[in-house]
Design a protein around this motif. Structure first.
Motif, PDB file in Angstrom:
ATOM      1  N   GLN A 149      -4.055 -34.876  55.253  1.00  0.00           N
ATOM      2  CA  GLN A 149      -4.887 -34.300  56.295  1.00  0.00           C
ATOM      3  C   GLN A 149      -5.156 -35.362  57.352  1.00  0.00           C
ATOM      4  O   GLN A 149      -5.579 -36.474  57.021  1.00  0.00           O
ATOM      5  CB  GLN A 149      -6.206 -33.796  55.709  1.00  0.00           C
ATOM      6  CG  GLN A 149      -5.994 -32.638  54.744  1.00  0.00           C
ATOM      7  CD  GLN A 149      -7.298 -32.075  54.247  1.00  0.00           C
ATOM      8  OE1 GLN A 149      -8.115 -32.799  53.677  1.00  0.00           O
ATOM      9  NE2 GLN A 149      -7.502 -30.799  54.470  1.00  0.00           N
ATOM     10  N   ALA A 175      -7.231 -37.152  59.844  1.00  0.00           N
ATOM     11  CA  ALA A 175      -8.679 -37.293  59.808  1.00  0.00           C
ATOM     12  C   ALA A 175      -9.212 -38.117  60.974  1.00  0.00           C
ATOM     13  O   ALA A 175      -8.660 -39.169  61.302  1.00  0.00           O
ATOM     14  CB  ALA A 175      -9.111 -37.946  58.495  1.00  0.00           C
ATOM     15  N   ASP A 190     -12.329 -39.184  60.669  1.00  0.00           N
ATOM     16  CA  ASP A 190     -12.981 -40.149  59.790  1.00  0.00           C
ATOM     17  C   ASP A 190     -13.046 -39.553  58.396  1.00  0.00           C
ATOM     18  O   ASP A 190     -12.945 -38.343  58.234  1.00  0.00           O
ATOM     19  CB  ASP A 190     -14.389 -40.522  60.297  1.00  0.00           C
ATOM     20  CG  ASP A 190     -15.285 -39.305  60.450  1.00  0.00           C
ATOM     21  OD1 ASP A 190     -15.603 -38.655  59.436  1.00  0.00           O
ATOM     22  OD2 ASP A 190     -15.667 -38.999  61.599  1.00  0.00           O
ATOM     23  N   ALA A 191     -13.181 -40.401  57.397  1.00  0.00           N
ATOM     24  CA  ALA A 191     -13.237 -39.930  56.016  1.00  0.00           C
ATOM     25  C   ALA A 191     -13.811 -41.022  55.124  1.00  0.00           C
ATOM     26  O   ALA A 191     -13.714 -42.206  55.436  1.00  0.00           O
ATOM     27  CB  ALA A 191     -11.839 -39.543  55.527  1.00  0.00           C
ATOM     28  N   SER A 192     -14.388 -40.584  54.008  1.00  0.00           N
ATOM     29  CA  SER A 192     -14.906 -41.540  53.029  1.00  0.00           C
ATOM     30  C   SER A 192     -14.877 -40.915  51.641  1.00  0.00           C
ATOM     31  O   SER A 192     -14.815 -39.701  51.489  1.00  0.00           O
ATOM     32  CB  SER A 192     -16.336 -41.968  53.375  1.00  0.00           C
ATOM     33  OG  SER A 192     -17.210 -40.854  53.311  1.00  0.00           O
ATOM     34  N   VAL A 206      -6.034 -38.671  55.235  1.00  0.00           N
ATOM     35  CA  VAL A 206      -6.523 -38.564  53.870  1.00  0.00           C
ATOM     36  C   VAL A 206      -5.355 -38.025  53.053  1.00  0.00           C
ATOM     37  O   VAL A 206      -4.718 -37.042  53.442  1.00  0.00           O
ATOM     38  CB  VAL A 206      -7.732 -37.623  53.766  1.00  0.00           C
ATOM     39  CG1 VAL A 206      -8.120 -37.392  52.308  1.00  0.00           C
ATOM     40  CG2 VAL A 206      -8.908 -38.179  54.550  1.00  0.00           C
ATOM     41  N   VAL A 211     -15.387 -36.544  48.287  1.00  0.00           N
ATOM     42  CA  VAL A 211     -14.584 -36.911  49.450  1.00  0.00           C
ATOM     43  C   VAL A 211     -15.128 -36.155  50.654  1.00  0.00           C
ATOM     44  O   VAL A 211     -15.317 -34.943  50.600  1.00  0.00           O
ATOM     45  CB  VAL A 211     -13.092 -36.568  49.236  1.00  0.00           C
ATOM     46  CG1 VAL A 211     -12.272 -36.937  50.460  1.00  0.00           C
ATOM     47  CG2 VAL A 211     -12.559 -37.259  47.996  1.00  0.00           C
ATOM     48  N   GLN A 212     -15.379 -36.896  51.707  1.00  0.00           N
ATOM     49  CA  GLN A 212     -15.883 -36.288  52.941  1.00  0.00           C
ATOM     50  C   GLN A 212     -14.915 -36.646  54.061  1.00  0.00           C
ATOM     51  O   GLN A 212     -14.482 -37.795  54.167  1.00  0.00           O
ATOM     52  CB  GLN A 212     -17.269 -36.834  53.255  1.00  0.00           C
ATOM     53  CG  GLN A 212     -17.895 -36.211  54.469  1.00  0.00           C
ATOM     54  CD  GLN A 212     -19.332 -36.690  54.659  1.00  0.00           C
ATOM     55  OE1 GLN A 212     -19.964 -37.212  53.762  1.00  0.00           O
ATOM     56  NE2 GLN A 212     -19.820 -36.488  55.860  1.00  0.00           N
ATOM     57  N   LEU A 213     -14.544 -35.651  54.880  1.00  0.00           N
ATOM     58  CA  LEU A 213     -13.666 -35.947  55.988  1.00  0.00           C
ATOM     59  C   LEU A 213     -13.918 -34.994  57.138  1.00  0.00           C
ATOM     60  O   LEU A 213     -14.395 -33.889  56.953  1.00  0.00           O
ATOM     61  CB  LEU A 213     -12.187 -35.882  55.585  1.00  0.00           C
ATOM     62  CG  LEU A 213     -11.569 -34.491  55.470  1.00  0.00           C
ATOM     63  CD1 LEU A 213     -10.218 -34.487  56.151  1.00  0.00           C
ATOM     64  CD2 LEU A 213     -11.404 -34.127  54.016  1.00  0.00           C
ATOM     65  N   THR A 214     -13.585 -35.481  58.324  1.00  0.00           N
ATOM     66  CA  THR A 214     -13.534 -34.643  59.504  1.00  0.00           C
ATOM     67  C   THR A 214     -12.057 -34.478  59.813  1.00  0.00           C
ATOM     68  O   THR A 214     -11.402 -35.406  60.285  1.00  0.00           O
ATOM     69  CB  THR A 214     -14.265 -35.309  60.694  1.00  0.00           C
ATOM     70  OG1 THR A 214     -15.600 -35.620  60.302  1.00  0.00           O
ATOM     71  CG2 THR A 214     -14.274 -34.394  61.902  1.00  0.00           C
ATOM     72  N   ASN A 215     -11.532 -33.282  59.482  1.00  0.00           N
ATOM     73  CA  ASN A 215     -10.112 -33.006  59.682  1.00  0.00           C
ATOM     74  C   ASN A 215      -9.879 -32.816  61.166  1.00  0.00           C
ATOM     75  O   ASN A 215     -10.510 -31.993  61.803  1.00  0.00           O
ATOM     76  CB  ASN A 215      -9.708 -31.760  58.886  1.00  0.00           C
ATOM     77  CG  ASN A 215      -8.214 -31.530  58.871  1.00  0.00           C
ATOM     78  OD1 ASN A 215      -7.522 -31.748  59.849  1.00  0.00           O
ATOM     79  ND2 ASN A 215      -7.728 -31.047  57.746  1.00  0.00           N
TER      80      ASN A 215
END
Length: 148
Positions: A6, A8, A10-12, A28, A131-135
């Protein structure tokens, strides 16, 4: 070997309340390993991953690779990509590689990304992760080393 990638913004990833990996721009990658996978499968996916032209150029066309945009990778091991849901209501994971084999290939996969001079952040193998992301796009692509 399967990878869900994906794009991204941002992601963490967090394990037990602590962030173990974070990126500000890149991909990601959810990586699944099956019994017959080898380092050659990982090499194939890594080569595709770092050179796949899915980032926008100056004209807004997906024409740049992860390397072109100096993107990073957040890599997450995910055995559930090999879930078999054909029978019953509970998925079977018989097609997923065992933890020892999967962990070795997951580590190798991440080392090969680094060998391409791409920074890689990770979760923790075998742990429950958030898992957190802004796709960005959204852009989501499936890569499978057995579908070359």
């Amino acid at each position: 070997m399967k990878a869900i990638i994906q794009r991204a913004h941002d992601a963490s990833v967090t394990v037990n309340g602590s962030t173990t990996g974070a990126i500000d721009h890149g991909l990601v990658v959810l990586l699944g390993v099956t019994h017959e996978d080898t380092e050659a499968d990982a090499d194939y996916l890594v080569n595709k991953l770092v050179h796949l032209r899915i980032f926008d150029d100056e004209n807004g066309k997906m024409n740049q690779s992860l390397k072109d945009v100096s993107g990073k990778v957040l890599s997450i091991s995910q055995f559930t990509l090999y879930a078999d849901t054909r029978k019953g209501r509970r998925p079977s994971y018989l097609h997923a590689a065992g933890p020892e084999q999967a962990n070795v290939l997951y580590d190798y996969f991440n080392q090969q990304i680094n060998a391409h001079e791409v920074d890689v952040e990770t979760g923790e193998f075998g742990e429950m992760m958030q898992v957190q992301l802004t796709n960005s796009g959204p852009v989501t692509i499936i890569l499978d080393s057995h579908e070359k």
